[in-house]
Design a protein around this motif. Structure first.
Motif, PDB file in Angstrom:
ATOM      1  N   ARG A 206       0.754  -1.337  -0.036  1.00  0.00           N
ATOM      2  CA  ARG A 206      -0.118  -0.037  -0.088  1.00  0.00           C
ATOM      3  C   ARG A 206       0.805   1.101   0.032  1.00  0.00           C
ATOM      4  O   ARG A 206       2.071   1.298   0.454  1.00  0.00           O
ATOM      5  CB  ARG A 206      -0.977   0.002   1.277  1.00  0.00           C
TER       6      ARG A 206
ATOM      7  N   ARG B 293      -6.224  -0.293  -0.073  1.00  0.00           N
ATOM      8  CA  ARG B 293      -6.848  -0.566  -1.094  1.00  0.00           C
ATOM      9  C   ARG B 293      -7.293  -2.046  -1.152  1.00  0.00           C
ATOM     10  O   ARG B 293      -6.705  -3.025  -0.427  1.00  0.00           O
ATOM     11  CB  ARG B 293      -6.079  -0.165  -2.290  1.00  0.00           C
TER      12      ARG B 293
ATOM     13  N   GLU C 203      -4.095   1.464  -6.568  1.00  0.00           N
ATOM     14  CA  GLU C 203      -3.329   2.632  -6.016  1.00  0.00           C
ATOM     15  C   GLU C 203      -3.328   3.717  -7.228  1.00  0.00           C
ATOM     16  O   GLU C 203      -2.653   3.490  -8.002  1.00  0.00           O
ATOM     17  CB  GLU C 203      -2.146   2.376  -5.399  1.00  0.00           C
TER      18      GLU C 203
END
Length: 379
Positions: free
Chosen positions: A203, A217, A250
């Protein structure tokens, strides 16, 4: 040559293995746009700058009026007649007045409490609009993604601040919870089974004034089946079974972050012997038709293509830089419908670029377009 080979592989027609009588399904991916660019807040160098940045986020959220935008978005979904819809950026905004300094993980104030007063629930607003126009959809599964709360300097004046961070102009606290959602059309021939959801281990983690912010996410999925042509001679009916997955990779940070997330998809929910339909905003693609491209834009998409995912969507669904710009155009592709094995694409198209669907305030429905694909499953 590598780019050309990848494009050719993705565009290769599927052999007519999806034989006569195989059922068809319509799917849609739709990024709703959370209402504001978060960069001024989550990319700020320190807490005072983040509070100012949160004010910029708040003011943009007010101007982009999701209650208005929900109406054309609902009409898009209804017109698509999609059996299954994957939504991204289904924001839930909450507010607390006066400010008590935000809330973990961002707040520097011990004991700060999370905001609870709902300012705008995108899912509730969209559902209300769908109901209003007679579009019969229900929620299948919801996954909470990134969540964060900051004090907000809405008027950009330190003189009007409240709470423990009043010296930085904190007028109130604003909380955001991002969600991915799957909808199913009531009356669809698609029958649903088990749902699953998960977060990516990889992440984006920006640092704001020494506080690390975990930007979660993830993905959601549902097992599905649809009956083919009626069986003869009293034999049992045949079903085509598939897994439907919705994700949002992302958008910020190094492109290797979303590449790693794509590989987690491959090792996780995509790892099945069943047919798979993956929809979502991948923030990645291969440049085609003179699309602009930044270094690393293709990494996540290539990871999925290398696994055998085939492109069954439509191109150029992103992005309006200003929802008020009547001349805005989509010029690159990040919203996808990918399948494994490759399926016969009957039709695919982009929504969200019809000027007649702009709101009374002149807003486009979202910064993204939707992508709708009508597919023929394999038996």
């Amino acid at each position: 040559m590598l780019v050309l080979a990848a494009v050719v592989a993705l565009a290769t027609p599927v052999a007519a293995e999806a034989a006569k009588g195989a059922p068809k399904v319509t799917v849609m991916t739709r990024n709703l746009f959370l209402g504001a660019d978060l960069s001024p807040a989550i990319q700020a160098p320190d807490i005072p700058s983040a509070i100012d940045g949160a004010g910029t986020v708040w003011n943009e959220l007010q101007s982009t009026k999701f209650p208005e935008r929900a109406a054309p978005l609902a009409r898009e979904i209804k017109r698509s007649k999609a059996d299954l819809v994957g939504l991204q950026e289904v924001a839930l905004w909450r507010k607390q007045t006066p400010s008590d300094g935000g809330a973990p993980p961002i707040s520097p104030i011990p004991g700060a409490q999370p905001a609870t007063d709902v300012e705008s629930d995108f899912l509730a607003l969209l559902k209300a609009q769908l109901k209003k126009i007679g579009a019969k959809y229900r929620v299948v599964v919801v996954q909470k993604e990134f969540g964060g709360e900051l004090p907000v300097d809405a008027d950009h004046s330190d003189a009007t601040g409240t709470g423990p961070l009043a010296m930085f102009g904190a007028d109130f606290d604003l909380s955001l919870t991002m969600r991915d959602v799957i909808l199913v059309r009531r009356g669809s021939k698609v029958k649903l089974g088990r749902t699953r959801k998960g977060h990516y281990a990889t992440r984006y983690e920006p640092n704001v004034g020494g506080i690390e912010i975990p930007v979660d996410r993830g993905w959601v999925s549902v097992e599905a089946k649809i009956r083919g042509r009626s069986a003869r001679n009293g034999t049992k009916p045949r079903y085509s079974r598939f897994r439907f997955i919705d994700t949002h990779l992302e958008a910020f940070g190094d492109p290797t972050i979303r590449e790693a997330q794509a590989k987690e998809l491959v090792a996780g929910p995509l790892d099945t012997s069943r047919q798979v339909i993956l929809v979502g905003d991948l923030n990645s693609g291969i440049a085609r038709h003179n699309e602009p491209e930044q270094p690393g834009d293709d990494l996540a998409f290539r990871a999925l293509a290398d696994f055998g995912m085939r492109d069954n969507g439509a191109i150029q669904s992103c992005c309006y830089h200003n929802l008020f710009d009547p001349n805005g155009v989509f010029d690159h592709t990040v919203d996808h419908v990918l399948t494994k094995p490759g399926l016969r694409r009957i039709r695919a198209y982009v929504t969200g670029h019809d000027p007649s669907q702009r709101t009374v305030s002149g807003l486009w429905p979202s910064d993204h377009g939707g992508v709708v694909s009508r597919l023929q499953l394999r038996k």
